[in-house]
Write an enzyme that holds these catalytic residues in place. Structure first.
Site, mmCIF file in Angstrom:
data_model
loop_
_atom_site.group_PDB
_atom_site.id
_atom_site.type_symbol
_atom_site.label_atom_id
_atom_site.label_comp_id
_atom_site.label_asym_id
_atom_site.label_seq_id
_atom_site.Cartn_x
_atom_site.Cartn_y
_atom_site.Cartn_z
ATOM 1 N N SER A 76 43.247 41.339 41.456
ATOM 2 C CA SER A 76 42.848 40.292 42.389
ATOM 3 C C SER A 76 41.380 39.899 42.214
ATOM 4 O O SER A 76 41.012 39.290 41.228
ATOM 5 C CB SER A 76 43.159 40.748 43.815
ATOM 6 N N ASP A 133 34.830 34.263 30.540
ATOM 7 C CA ASP A 133 34.765 32.831 30.247
ATOM 8 C C ASP A 133 33.338 32.373 29.968
ATOM 9 O O ASP A 133 33.103 31.564 29.058
ATOM 10 C CB ASP A 133 35.354 32.034 31.413
ATOM 11 N N LYS A 139 47.510 40.090 39.497
ATOM 12 C CA LYS A 139 47.770 39.531 40.834
ATOM 13 C C LYS A 139 46.890 38.306 41.012
ATOM 14 O O LYS A 139 45.713 38.406 41.303
ATOM 15 C CB LYS A 139 47.479 40.578 41.908
#
Length: 703
Positions: free
Chosen positions: A480, A491, A505
């Site tokens: 999460s 990224d 999740k």
């Protein structure tokens, strides 16, 4: 995130998925049932709640699936799976009778007609009674009447097996299952009297629970067959279950600190709450199964076959009280039911116990001594009460990490590892703010709702708290908010992601009150700024370590009907490609270092051995063959363990030590344990490789 419905919304970043619904009860033939099965019928409240649930799912679930004949067929199969997961209660004859409903479940639910679902459940109840009668009758004859010298085998997983054709075929299956239970207990060291006592108590306890079956139980199971075809985190909760929902089955408040899930007839540990009694005990691991629960010094109660919510009630209790658990370790081979007892004292988990903490690794690398900072982040927390009352010193993950980074810089570290192993998530706001410590403004995560609207969450503060080399260490239990942070670091090219693929999740849930109970449904999905979802696939590490956790058992991808991975258009952000250009060289150095590293070699070899055991589809019901099979596994495991010990200069074992902890368990540990963590040390050395390669590149440019 916007939504047109006037809902009371709570974001749920929970690991628990499907699995609260198995009835799992057995009844006795020795006495007449006080339960009148035919009188278990839906109430008016159930009808209204079902109609409300259907409407909410159709209008607001992220998937926006049509309730039609195709979905009706899925509901039908899901319901049978919930009621009879191992296909050992219903016969093929029963299934043929039920088939008339396959393409009409949608029509019945749209009309508020719950009787077809209740009718199937009543049959399941009757079959469970029939099975229990049979098992107890066989036990009454004594173990000497049960042949454990045959050449018979039993399937280890019957989820996709053919249904037994009729009553005779069911009884043959039940005989095989009883033999398997007896053999498992025999190999666990139980004598004949203890086996009879254990199984007799197990079935009698299940009878008692079966006789307490209510219409409420049937409704919850049936309506969840509908909810779970949408996704495993969508769930109907009865009024009683909804009352306990705020702790989300984690037992983190005056409990043991463990997220639990149903696993056929067992209750399985999914993860340990950081700083909770279970984690601090260092006696429990993810994928361990709970077979018994006892209060204080009272007699152990066998909970095999119990519903998850009932097991949770037994484990929870007053702060300061003791609970004893009988646990089947995840490290056991499939046929090994040997257990150990774990004693825990229930208590609330305090914020300060879960706070981020730092350490320094002293590492030798290429002939030089180096200092690498480590910051363990057990969860994404924030003291909301202190924040709301304006306390300037309120605690939060970001504030604590910022302070620790300053201390590590003062201590002269050259690189930093953020250890997010076993971090199950927490505050989305904190995931965004922590990202902001390592970038100079920019987007952090995207949230897409069921209408296709996308909300961009940003770090708006300028400045970077740490500009040096950094790695984020993750494992399968990093979930999460952890995945949001790790994905953003990857990224932006700000940190190396090292370890294991994360949990996966990547969905957002909301809780909607009904006239009777509540509905938790999935409303939105998280996406990385690159447009990739974290759902199902998780965050894939740049450099992967071997895992002691079975991804087939743990993780979003292991849950039935989990929403798929997908991608949307990326947002504009600045990506530093320097780390990406070094990955080839870093991977090569890592492989060279770990090719002969005792812990890495051991972990890979043990994974291969356990995969071989899991892939076995049949187990012998011959005692001698079963013992030989288990002894072969244990001897091979002992060889692997002693090879590791000898390579590390440790004393070899004469026999196997059971129930050892996984090597990469993360969590709250002493400085000595951290210093001995081979995966953390290797992560630090990879960062030192980054420094070396960057220096070589600078020298090449200078020349």
């Amino acid at each position: 995130m916007s939504n047109s419905s006037p809902m009371r919304t709570r974001l749920i970043n929970a690991l628990a998925g499907a699995g609260l619904l198995l009835l799992g009860g057995l009844a006795t033939a020795a006495e007449p049932l006080p339960l009148d099965i035919d009188n278990l019928k839906p109430t008016r409240e159930h009808t209204i709640a079902s109609l409300n649930t259907v409407e909410l799912l159709r209008r607001h679930h992220y998937n926006r699936i049509r309730l039609d004949d195709a979905l009706s067929s899925e509901i039908f199969d899901t319901y049978l799976q919930l009621l009879d997961p191992q296909r050992s209660l219903f016969s093929a004859w029963d299934i043929r009778e039920f088939e008339v409903n396959r393409y009409h479940m949608d029509d019945h639910l749209l009309a508020g007609n719950l009787e077809p679902g209740f009718s199937i459940h009543r049959r399941q109840l009757a079959r469970a009674i029939q099975r229990s009668n049979f098992m107890l009758a066989q036990l009454d004859k004594g173990l000497q009447k049960i042949n454990l010298d045959s050449d018979q085998n039993i399937e280890t997983n019957r989820e996709k097996s053919a249904w037994a054709e009729d009553d005779d075929a069911l009884q043959l299956l039940w005989r095989l299952q009883l033999k398997d239970e007896i053999l498992r207990l025999k190999l666990a060291g139980r004598d004949s009297d203890a086996i009879i006592d254990t199984l007799g108590k197990r079935y009698r306890n299940q009878q008692l629970r079966l006789n307490q079956t209510r219409s409420e139980d049937m409704f919850q199971n049936y309506i969840n067959a509908l909810a779970q075809v949408y996704d495993p985190h969508t769930q109907y909760m009865s009024p009683e279950l909804a009352e306990n929902f705020d702790i989300n089955m984690s037992l983190s408040l005056e409990g043991i600190g463990a997220v639990l899930q149903s696993d056929n007839e067992f209750t399985r540990i999914v993860r340990l709450v950081p700083a909770g009694p279970a984690e601090r005990s260092q006696q429990l691991s993810p994928a361990d199964r709970i077979a018994g629960v006892a209060q204080g010094n009272e007699e152990m109660v066998d909970v095999v076959g119990w519903r998850l919510d009932e097991v949770v009630k037994m484990i929870r209790g007053p702060k300061g009280s003791r609970v004893r658990l009988e646990v089947i370790p995840a490290s056991n081979p499939p046929s090994d039911m040997s257990t150990r007892e774990v004693v825990l004292t229930r208590e609330a988990v305090k914020l300060e116990d879960q706070a981020a903490r730092s350490h320094i690794l002293e590492l030798e690398h290429e002939g030089q001594s180096n200092r690498v900072g480590v910051i363990e982040v057990p969860g994404f927390y924030m003291d909301f009460k202190a924040y709301r009352r304006g306390d300037p010193d309120y605690r939060s993950t970001t504030r604590d990490v910022r302070r620790l980074l300053g201390e590590l810089r003062d201590d002269g570290v050259t690189a930093v590892v953020l250890d997010l192993r076993n971090n199950g998530g927490g505050s989305l706001q904190e995931a965004t703010e922590l990202t902001g410590l390592f970038i100079d403004r920019g987007p952090t995560v995207l949230v897409r709702d069921s209408q296709g609207q996308i909300q961009i969450m940003d770090d708006t503060r300028s400045g970077i708290a740490w500009e040096g080399p950094m790695a984020v260490l993750v494992n399968r239990l990093s979930a999460s908010a952890s995945e949001i942070f790790a994905g953003a670091m990857q990224d932006y090219g700000r940190a190396l992601i090292i370890g294991e693929p994360t949990f996966g999740k990547g969905t957002v849930q909301s809780v909607q009150p009904l006239n009777h109970g509540e509905l938790k449904l999935t409303l939105a999905k998280f996406y990385r700024i690159s447009g990739q979802s974290t759902q199902n696939r998780g965050v894939l590490p740049d450099i992967q370590f071997p895992s002691r956790l079975d991804t087939a058992e743990i993780g979003e991808s292991s849950l039935p009907r989990a929403l798929p991975w997908d991608s949307i258009a990326p947002v504009s952000y600045r990506h530093d490609r320097q780390l990406r250009s070094l990955l080839g060289a870093l991977q090569e150095r890592h492989e060279h270092r770990t090719a002969s590293h005792p812990d890495f070699v051991y972990t890979r070899a043990r994974n291969d051995l356990e995969r071989e055991m899991r892939d076995m589809t049949l187990l012998p019901l011959n005692e001698a063959r079963r013992r030989t099979q288990q002894q072969d596994y244990e001897s091979r495991l002992l060889v692997l363990e002693n090879q590791r010990r000898q390579a590390l200069g440790e004393t070899p074992l004469s026999k196997l030590e059971r129930n050892e902890q996984p090597l990469s368990h993360g969590g709250s540990r002493t400085a000595e344990e951290i210093a001995k963590d081979p995966f953390l040390a290797e992560t630090g050395k990879i960062l030192l490789d980054v420094l070396r390669l960057n220096l070589d590149e600078q020298l090449a440019k200078a020349s």
